[in-house]
Design a protein around this motif. Structure first.
Motif, PDB file in Angstrom:
ATOM      1  N   CYS A   1       0.833  -1.214   0.000  1.00  6.35           N
ATOM      2  CA  CYS A   1       0.000   0.000   0.000  1.00  6.35           C
ATOM      3  C   CYS A   1       0.860   1.254   0.000  1.00  6.35           C
ATOM      4  O   CYS A   1       0.595   2.221  -0.724  1.00  6.35           O
ATOM      5  CB  CYS A   1      -0.923  -0.005   1.226  1.00  6.35           C
ATOM      6  SG  CYS A   1      -2.229  -1.239   1.134  1.00  6.35           S
TER       7      CYS A   1
ATOM      8  N   ASN B   1      -5.583   9.537  -2.532  1.00  6.76           N
ATOM      9  CA  ASN B   1      -4.705   9.819  -1.405  1.00  6.76           C
ATOM     10  C   ASN B   1      -5.430   9.650  -0.071  1.00  6.76           C
ATOM     11  O   ASN B   1      -4.852   9.141   0.906  1.00  6.76           O
ATOM     12  CB  ASN B   1      -4.141  11.238  -1.518  1.00  6.76           C
ATOM     13  CG  ASN B   1      -2.954  11.320  -2.453  1.00  6.76           C
ATOM     14  OD1 ASN B   1      -1.808  11.078  -2.060  1.00  6.76           O
ATOM     15  ND2 ASN B   1      -3.223  11.646  -3.718  1.00  6.76           N
TER      16      ASN B   1
ATOM     17  N   VAL C   1      -3.133   2.733   4.397  1.00  6.44           N
ATOM     18  CA  VAL C   1      -1.778   2.610   4.933  1.00  6.44           C
ATOM     19  C   VAL C   1      -1.807   2.652   6.459  1.00  6.44           C
ATOM     20  O   VAL C   1      -1.141   1.859   7.151  1.00  6.44           O
ATOM     21  CB  VAL C   1      -0.879   3.729   4.377  1.00  6.44           C
ATOM     22  CG1 VAL C   1       0.453   3.786   5.140  1.00  6.44           C
ATOM     23  CG2 VAL C   1      -0.598   3.511   2.884  1.00  6.44           C
TER      24      VAL C   1
ATOM     25  N   TYR D   1       1.149   3.828  -3.043  1.00  3.72           N
ATOM     26  CA  TYR D   1       0.739   5.194  -2.693  1.00  3.72           C
ATOM     27  C   TYR D   1       1.765   6.205  -3.218  1.00  3.72           C
ATOM     28  O   TYR D   1       1.403   7.205  -3.861  1.00  3.72           O
ATOM     29  CB  TYR D   1       0.606   5.295  -1.170  1.00  3.72           C
ATOM     30  CG  TYR D   1       0.307   6.685  -0.679  1.00  3.72           C
ATOM     31  CD1 TYR D   1      -0.992   7.200  -0.710  1.00  3.72           C
ATOM     32  CD2 TYR D   1       1.327   7.499  -0.178  1.00  3.72           C
ATOM     33  CE1 TYR D   1      -1.260   8.493  -0.264  1.00  3.72           C
ATOM     34  CE2 TYR D   1       1.068   8.782   0.260  1.00  3.72           C
ATOM     35  CZ  TYR D   1      -0.232   9.273   0.229  1.00  3.72           C
ATOM     36  OH  TYR D   1      -0.492  10.544   0.673  1.00  3.72           O
TER      37      TYR D   1
ATOM     38  N   GLY E   1      -5.880   5.979   0.316  1.00  9.21           N
ATOM     39  CA  GLY E   1      -4.556   5.381   0.470  1.00  9.21           C
ATOM     40  C   GLY E   1      -3.997   5.602   1.868  1.00  9.21           C
ATOM     41  O   GLY E   1      -3.424   4.693   2.471  1.00  9.21           O
TER      42      GLY E   1
ATOM     43  N   ASN F   1       1.485   8.963  -6.618  1.00 11.47           N
ATOM     44  CA  ASN F   1       1.752  10.393  -6.493  1.00 11.47           C
ATOM     45  C   ASN F   1       2.920  10.844  -7.366  1.00 11.47           C
ATOM     46  O   ASN F   1       2.917  11.962  -7.906  1.00 11.47           O
ATOM     47  CB  ASN F   1       2.017  10.749  -5.032  1.00 11.47           C
ATOM     48  CG  ASN F   1       0.731  10.818  -4.228  1.00 11.47           C
ATOM     49  OD1 ASN F   1      -0.031  11.754  -4.334  1.00 11.47           O
ATOM     50  ND2 ASN F   1       0.478   9.784  -3.424  1.00 11.47           N
TER      51      ASN F   1
END
Length: 277
Positions: free
Chosen positions: A203, A261, A268, A207, A264, A211
């Motif tokens: 993850c 995000n 996370v 992530y 995510g 980005n």
């Protein structure tokens, strides 16, 4: 001598006035022809009078082209009228010939001056046309130069943008390959590790990978002048009431980035909490 000059001036003034009167009549009637012819004969009956070409020139220069044409045509008619007038006068044949020659010379001077002024008008017209054409050509040349400079700038910008985009894509490929390779090596080394830790690592890796990819695409959009924003009519949201905060602008312009995000980070954090138990 002064009396002679004064007489000459009076006769010259009469002649100048007669020229003005002849111009005023576009078509001379028989009465006008007789009157003007008699006036011409009276003026030139003086043996000492010779009309001044300079005075004739000044009088004709004050006329426009159409008036000069009328003057020339009317004086041709007056020459014929003078012949009739001379037949009825009492001067000697020699004096009549002198008057006839003087009037013929006057008509010749009027024609010459009219031709000279017509040529000057023609030269001035050609000069104005040439100046207008030159001005138009200069304007078109300036416009062409501006377009050429603009095209040259655009080509230079495209060249720089192409190099930048290629560099970004190269970085993207290298980054993606590095992350995949790193993930593969890491997964092989932690094959016996707890599943929550593996999930946490995946993850976190994806992530950051997402980005990084977004930042690369965002940079490309800025270089190419194309927006990748969605659900927003403005490219610059600094004055938008709904987008005063940074997160508000991110949610409005890039909702997929915002929600990825957000989810995510939650994922996370959740996997980290489960892996740490």
């Amino acid at each position: 001598m002064s009396q002679l000059r004064e007489e000459h001036k009076k006769l010259q003034d009469r002649l100048t006035e007669l020229i003005g009167s002849v111009v005023e009549e576009i078509e001379l009637s028989s009465t006008s022809i007789s009157k003007f012819s008699s006036e011409l004969c009276d003026i030139y009956s003086s043996h000492n009078f010779r009309h001044a070409y300079s005075e004739i020139s000044i009088a004709i220069e004050a006329l426009v082209a159409d008036q000069r044409d009328v003057l020339c045509d009317n004086f041709r008619l007056l020459q014929e009228g003078v012949e009739v007038e001379l037949e009825n006068r009492t001067e000697s044949s020699e004096d009549k010939d002198i008057i006839r020659q003087k009037i013929a010379k006057l008509c010749d001077h009027i024609d010459l001056e009219s031709i000279r002024l017509a040529r000057i008008d023609r030269v001035e017209y050609i000069g104005r046309e040439a100046s207008t054409a030159l001005t138009a050509a200069d304007g078109k040349l300036k416009e062409t130069e501006d377009k050429a400079n603009e095209l040259s700038d655009r080509v230079s910008d495209y060249h720089a943008q192409s190099i930048s985009i290629l560099g970004i894509f190269s970085g993207l490929v290298i980054t993606f390959s590095s992350v995949v390779q790193f993930s593969t090596i890491t997964l092989n080394s932690i094959s016996n590790t707890d599943a929550y830790k593996v999930t946490y690592f995946l993850c976190l890796a994806f992530y950051f990978l997402f980005n990084i990819l977004f930042m690369l695409m965002y940079s490309i959009s800025k270089l190419s002048g194309k927006s990748i924003a969605t659900d927003c009519r403005r490219k610059n949201c600094s004055n938008c009431r709904q987008c005063k905060m940074i997160f508000g602008r991110l949610k409005k312009k890039y909702p997929y980035v915002f929600w990825f995000n957000a989810l995510g980070l939650i994922l996370v954090a959740l996997t980290f909490w489960m892996a740490s138990k």
